[in-house]
Design a protein around this motif. Structure first.
Motif, PDB file in Angstrom:
ATOM      1  N   LEU A  21      11.304  -0.473  -0.366  1.00 57.48           N
ATOM      2  CA  LEU A  21      10.539  -0.975   0.657  1.00 57.48           C
ATOM      3  C   LEU A  21      11.167  -0.854   2.036  1.00 57.48           C
ATOM      4  O   LEU A  21      10.907  -0.591   2.874  1.00 57.48           O
ATOM      5  N   GLU A  22      12.812  -0.902   1.975  1.00 59.04           N
ATOM      6  CA  GLU A  22      13.541  -0.720   3.176  1.00 59.04           C
ATOM      7  C   GLU A  22      13.382   0.616   3.776  1.00 59.04           C
ATOM      8  O   GLU A  22      13.471   0.679   4.752  1.00 59.04           O
ATOM      9  N   GLU A  23      13.231   1.649   2.911  1.00 63.60           N
ATOM     10  CA  GLU A  23      12.841   2.803   3.194  1.00 63.60           C
ATOM     11  C   GLU A  23      11.437   3.103   3.769  1.00 63.60           C
ATOM     12  O   GLU A  23      11.507   3.772   4.766  1.00 63.60           O
ATOM     13  N   VAL A  24      10.654   2.407   2.931  1.00 68.04           N
ATOM     14  CA  VAL A  24       9.007   2.743   3.673  1.00 68.04           C
ATOM     15  C   VAL A  24       9.084   1.916   5.096  1.00 68.04           C
ATOM     16  O   VAL A  24       8.341   2.640   5.908  1.00 68.04           O
ATOM     17  N   GLU A  25       9.771   0.740   5.306  1.00 68.92           N
ATOM     18  CA  GLU A  25       9.799   0.264   6.469  1.00 68.92           C
ATOM     19  C   GLU A  25      10.498   0.945   7.564  1.00 68.92           C
ATOM     20  O   GLU A  25      10.013   1.040   8.632  1.00 68.92           O
ATOM     21  N   ARG A  26      11.377   1.856   7.123  1.00 72.23           N
ATOM     22  CA  ARG A  26      11.932   2.722   8.224  1.00 72.23           C
ATOM     23  C   ARG A  26      11.049   3.976   8.630  1.00 72.23           C
ATOM     24  O   ARG A  26      11.089   4.345   9.819  1.00 72.23           O
ATOM     25  N   ILE A  27      10.153   4.346   7.420  1.00 73.37           N
ATOM     26  CA  ILE A  27       9.444   5.415   7.873  1.00 73.37           C
ATOM     27  C   ILE A  27       8.244   5.132   8.892  1.00 73.37           C
ATOM     28  O   ILE A  27       7.780   5.999   9.673  1.00 73.37           O
ATOM     29  N   GLY A  28       7.630   3.855   8.557  1.00 72.12           N
ATOM     30  CA  GLY A  28       6.516   3.645   9.166  1.00 72.12           C
ATOM     31  C   GLY A  28       6.172   2.142   9.029  1.00 72.12           C
ATOM     32  O   GLY A  28       6.647   1.519   8.114  1.00 72.12           O
ATOM     33  N   THR A  29       5.008   1.757   9.637  1.00 74.61           N
ATOM     34  CA  THR A  29       4.515   0.288   9.425  1.00 74.61           C
ATOM     35  C   THR A  29       3.206   0.213   8.615  1.00 74.61           C
ATOM     36  O   THR A  29       2.785  -0.692   8.461  1.00 74.61           O
ATOM     37  N   GLU A  30       2.544   1.637   8.435  1.00 79.63           N
ATOM     38  CA  GLU A  30       0.967   1.556   7.719  1.00 79.63           C
ATOM     39  C   GLU A  30       1.371   1.482   6.431  1.00 79.63           C
ATOM     40  O   GLU A  30       2.219   2.195   5.750  1.00 79.63           O
ATOM     41  N   ILE A  31       0.653   0.556   5.547  1.00 79.97           N
ATOM     42  CA  ILE A  31       0.949   0.343   3.918  1.00 79.97           C
ATOM     43  C   ILE A  31      -0.375   0.275   3.291  1.00 79.97           C
ATOM     44  O   ILE A  31      -1.427  -0.256   4.083  1.00 79.97           O
ATOM     45  N   LEU A  32      -0.376   0.586   2.362  1.00 80.37           N
ATOM     46  CA  LEU A  32      -1.763   0.270   1.139  1.00 80.37           C
ATOM     47  C   LEU A  32      -0.960  -0.343   0.308  1.00 80.37           C
ATOM     48  O   LEU A  32       0.016   0.399  -0.565  1.00 80.37           O
ATOM     49  N   VAL A  33      -1.299  -1.380  -0.327  1.00 78.00           N
ATOM     50  CA  VAL A  33      -0.849  -2.036  -1.376  1.00 78.00           C
ATOM     51  C   VAL A  33      -1.761  -2.326  -2.487  1.00 78.00           C
ATOM     52  O   VAL A  33      -3.031  -2.634  -2.273  1.00 78.00           O
ATOM     53  N   ILE A  34      -1.457  -1.686  -3.557  1.00 77.58           N
ATOM     54  CA  ILE A  34      -2.359  -1.832  -4.858  1.00 77.58           C
ATOM     55  C   ILE A  34      -1.561  -2.682  -5.777  1.00 77.58           C
ATOM     56  O   ILE A  34      -0.685  -2.693  -6.108  1.00 77.58           O
ATOM     57  N   VAL A  35      -2.318  -3.718  -6.346  1.00 77.89           N
ATOM     58  CA  VAL A  35      -2.130  -4.595  -7.487  1.00 77.89           C
ATOM     59  C   VAL A  35      -3.117  -4.782  -8.414  1.00 77.89           C
ATOM     60  O   VAL A  35      -4.203  -5.059  -8.008  1.00 77.89           O
ATOM     61  N   ALA A  36      -2.679  -4.481  -9.842  1.00 76.41           N
ATOM     62  CA  ALA A  36      -3.307  -4.291 -10.741  1.00 76.41           C
ATOM     63  C   ALA A  36      -4.856  -3.684 -10.501  1.00 76.41           C
ATOM     64  O   ALA A  36      -6.133  -3.978 -10.731  1.00 76.41           O
ATOM     65  N   GLY A  37      -4.964  -2.671  -9.884  1.00 73.02           N
ATOM     66  CA  GLY A  37      -6.014  -1.520  -9.574  1.00 73.02           C
ATOM     67  C   GLY A  37      -6.613  -1.799  -8.373  1.00 73.02           C
ATOM     68  O   GLY A  37      -7.682  -1.004  -7.946  1.00 73.02           O
ATOM     69  N   ARG A  38      -6.515  -2.944  -7.911  1.00 74.97           N
ATOM     70  CA  ARG A  38      -7.223  -3.565  -6.765  1.00 74.97           C
ATOM     71  C   ARG A  38      -6.552  -3.114  -5.487  1.00 74.97           C
ATOM     72  O   ARG A  38      -5.070  -3.570  -5.402  1.00 74.97           O
ATOM     73  N   LEU A  39      -7.193  -3.107  -4.254  1.00 73.21           N
ATOM     74  CA  LEU A  39      -6.256  -2.787  -2.778  1.00 73.21           C
ATOM     75  C   LEU A  39      -6.212  -4.332  -2.461  1.00 73.21           C
ATOM     76  O   LEU A  39      -6.960  -5.249  -2.146  1.00 73.21           O
ATOM     77  N   ALA A  40      -4.911  -4.753  -2.275  1.00 76.33           N
ATOM     78  CA  ALA A  40      -4.428  -5.908  -1.934  1.00 76.33           C
ATOM     79  C   ALA A  40      -4.195  -6.126  -0.440  1.00 76.33           C
ATOM     80  O   ALA A  40      -4.579  -6.920   0.097  1.00 76.33           O
ATOM     81  N   ALA A  41      -4.139  -4.989   0.393  1.00 77.37           N
ATOM     82  CA  ALA A  41      -4.124  -4.884   1.588  1.00 77.37           C
ATOM     83  C   ALA A  41      -3.935  -3.596   2.114  1.00 77.37           C
ATOM     84  O   ALA A  41      -3.285  -2.740   1.435  1.00 77.37           O
ATOM     85  N   SER A  42      -4.265  -3.408   3.387  1.00 76.75           N
ATOM     86  CA  SER A  42      -4.089  -2.000   4.025  1.00 76.75           C
ATOM     87  C   SER A  42      -3.975  -2.117   5.643  1.00 76.75           C
ATOM     88  O   SER A  42      -4.622  -3.173   6.017  1.00 76.75           O
ATOM     89  N   GLY A  43      -3.157  -1.426   6.214  1.00 78.35           N
ATOM     90  CA  GLY A  43      -2.884  -1.412   7.642  1.00 78.35           C
ATOM     91  C   GLY A  43      -1.494  -1.749   7.899  1.00 78.35           C
ATOM     92  O   GLY A  43      -0.508  -1.341   7.162  1.00 78.35           O
ATOM     93  N   ASP A  44      -1.215  -2.164   9.211  1.00 79.56           N
ATOM     94  CA  ASP A  44      -0.044  -2.234   9.602  1.00 79.56           C
ATOM     95  C   ASP A  44       0.762  -3.720   9.037  1.00 79.56           C
ATOM     96  O   ASP A  44       0.027  -4.571   9.116  1.00 79.56           O
TER      97      ASP A  44
END
Lengths: 306, 310
Positions: B197-220
């Motif tokens: 995660l610390e690397e993802v945070e340095r690359i950008g702020t946009e994320i897609l989070v998937i938990v158990a096959g469902r989209l838990a969140a997307s965006g900044d």
């Protein structure tokens, strides 16, 4: 006692020099081992385990020579390999007991010790199930448990968080830290993730192309710098200008104002200026140096506020 | 060949699902992505790889639609010319040299000057010194870079990467982050999965989070954090007199809990922006010097933790 000592340690593989007259002296603790791919990390671990002999020079682990006393070393060193090395068709209990017995523990002691280390790494009901059905995180725990089975004085861990998701990583790092601090076992952690090393290790060994690049306590690489970062939601330009007007060295970097922390009075000036301008304050923090600077060729000098 | 509508988002999923027998890997996911770089996050087994494979055209969705550059990747092979994929698995041939492998990909993409394109791609990932060695002799980080070179040799519009940093050493990781950043800045759409995660945070702020096959969140992720109104914001403060500052802060309605620790103060607030506006004034009123103010749960790591363990 010195944990690891090497003198002019050299290892050639034909044309390739994996280690080139490496001199090390490391005291007990949790030691992070970093280096570029091909820098000689795996070779060093194999020599320390007494698995391969050096081409020249000498090395000792806990005062034991890696060539002459390799058998003794194995009694006091636990090793967690990086690759998937577990038999799929036995349970964790059976496997770890077997490893403990190979290390010379009698049957009863091996069984008791297995129950203890599996509990320590956080494997409970699932320990009788076949390892083949385990998740990556559970497999990593079994690998750690077998390394601990014979109560070693030193653990060598090769990329222990490989393949783990964020939760699994946190748990593994916590486990490594506890093993090192509560049980007083020294740990060498080879990893590519500098953030991870910053989090758990007390000492850093960095090797590059078979040479020693750095050998020092972690704190020397993560010292606070003389730069104070002040982040505001808006108006960073106004804040920078106002503080520069008061005679402080200030530079704006997006939503941050970076200030040279020469004098304690800066803190009050920041507080009062932010209050007077009515700016929403996000953060005031002294910048720290980062471990990765040793790998940045174009490393900006710390404290670069002009 | 169908042509893509001009304004179509680079990646678009509408109610997309994929199941394997009774196992639901991806469950009713809807989102769209435009140019830029996005981190794909989620616990092991959440469905990240299935999602990437659907986008790459390896898998058709069991329900819903998947579109890349306006086209259906599992039906319309023409879109492959504009997609690059770096799979997680070892997918390189050990007997080929790095250069041969990349050129093989270039020819597969029907490129006219495969040699020149391959040289450029090899250089972009910094593999020129080892380009003419068999991949079988490469270290893990080098194989990973050969895969990336093969995926970007045809300069694709959309780049999909499954754990691209795996096995790379610190220097290679930094170089790869820079490369992905450059491509995103040049208008490419990049979706990469990672656990670090610390690397993802340095690359950008946009994320897609998937938990158990469902989209838990997307965006900044910072905006996602702001939407979690049920989670108070935590701020750590160091000052010249923590106790006095605590009293002053506690009297402000923006603050609802203050905890004194050894050398710091932990403040909880439900109204972050209100708190940010009063903290400097409050400490000035109290006559307390502020030496540190740091948000304690605004990082990607905390946001991810809140999303996964709720």
């Amino acid at each position: 006692m010195t944990l690891i000592e090497t003198r002019s340690l050299t290892k050639d593989y034909g044309q390739v020099k994996a280690l080139d007259r490496l001199d090390l002296g490391v005291e007990p603790g949790i030691i992070g081992l970093v280096g570029a791919n091909g820098a000689g990390k795996s070779t060093l671990l194999k020599i320390l385990l007494g698995l391969i002999p050096p081409t020249a020079g000498s090395a000792s682990v806990l005062g034991l020579d890696v060539v002459g006393e390799a058998d003794e070393i194995r009694k006091v060193v636990g090793y967690m390999p990086e690759h998937d090395c577990l038999p799929p068709d036995v349970g964790a209990t059976e496997f770890v007991t077997h490893m403990a017995r190979i290390s010379g523990l009698p049957r009863t002691a091996a069984r008791e010790r297995t129950a203890e280390v599996l509990r320590h790494v956080g494997l409970y009901e699932e320990r009788y199930r076949q390892i083949g059905g385990y998740s990556t995180g559970m497999k990593q725990r079994v690998k750690l448990a077998q390394a601990l089975a014979h109560d070693p004085k030193l653990l060598l861990l090769d990329e222990p968080t490989n393949g783990l998701d964020p939760t699994g990583r946190d748990e593994m790092l916590d486990l490594i830290k506890r093993t090192g601090t509560e049980f007083g076992i020294s740990v060498v952690v080879a990893s590519h993730l500098l953030g991870e090393i910053e989090q758990v290790c007390t000492y850093l060994l960095a090797i590059d192309a078979g040479h020693l690049l750095q050998s020092a306590p972690i704190s020397t690489f993560t010292q606070r710098t003389a730069v104070l970062a002040v982040e505001v939601e808006e108006g960073a330009d106004r804040l920078a200008a106002a503080l520069a007007g008061l005679g402080f060295k200030a530079r704006q970097d997006e939503a941050c104002v970076l200030l040279a922390l020469d004098d304690e009075s800066l803190y009050d000036a920041v507080r009062d200026t932010v209050a007077e301008l009515g700016l929403p304050l996000v953060r005031i923090q002294q910048e720290r140096r980062r471990l990765e600077e040793i790998f940045r060729d174009d490393a900006p000098a710390a404290g670069g506020v002009q | 060949m169908t042509t893509a509508p001009a304004q179509a988002p680079a990646i678009e999923l509408v109610n997309a699902a994929r199941w394997y027998g009774n196992v639901v890997a991806v469950n009713d996911i809807t989102f769209s992505l435009g140019p830029g770089i996005t981190g794909l996050l989620g616990p092991n087994g959440a469905g990240k790889t299935t999602l990437l494979h659907m986008l790459a055209g390896f898998l058709a969705p069991s329900a819903g639609t998947v579109r890349v550059l306006g086209l259906n990747p599992s039906r319309d092979p023409s879109v492959y010319r504009r997609i690059g994929l770096v799979p997680e698995r070892e997918s390189v041939y050990g007997f080929l040299t790095g250069f041969e492998y990349v050129r093989f990909n270039a020819r597969l993409q029907g490129m006219r000057d495969a040699d020149a394109a391959s040289r450029v791609a090899i250089e972009r990932v910094g593999l020129q010194d080892a380009a003419h060695r068999a991949i079988g002799t490469y270290s893990k980080g080098m194989r990973q870079r050969a895969k990336v070179a093969g995926a970007l040799v045809h300069d694709p519009q959309v780049l999909l990467l499954d754990e691209p940093f795996n096995g790379m050493d610190p220097r290679q990781r930094l170089a790869m982050m820079d490369l992905l950043g450059e491509m995103a800045a040049a208008g490419r759409t990049i979706l990469f999965s990672s656990h670090i995660l610390e690397e993802v945070e340095r690359i950008g702020t946009e994320i897609l989070v998937i938990v158990a096959g469902r989209l838990a969140a997307s965006g900044d992720f910072r905006a996602i954090r702001a939407l979690m109104t049920d989670r108070p914001h935590m701020i750590t403060i160091r000052s010249s007199d923590d106790r006095r500052l605590a009293v002053t802060l506690m009297s402000d309605p923006a603050v609802f809990a203050v905890t004194l620790h050894d050398s710091e103060l932990a403040v909880q607030t439900a109204h972050l922006s209100a708190f940010r506006r009063i903290i400097a004034t409050a400490s000035r009123t109290a006559g307390v010097r502020l030496t540190e103010v740091s948000p304690a749960d605004e990082s990607l790591e905390s946001v991810f933790d809140y999303l996964v363990h709720r």
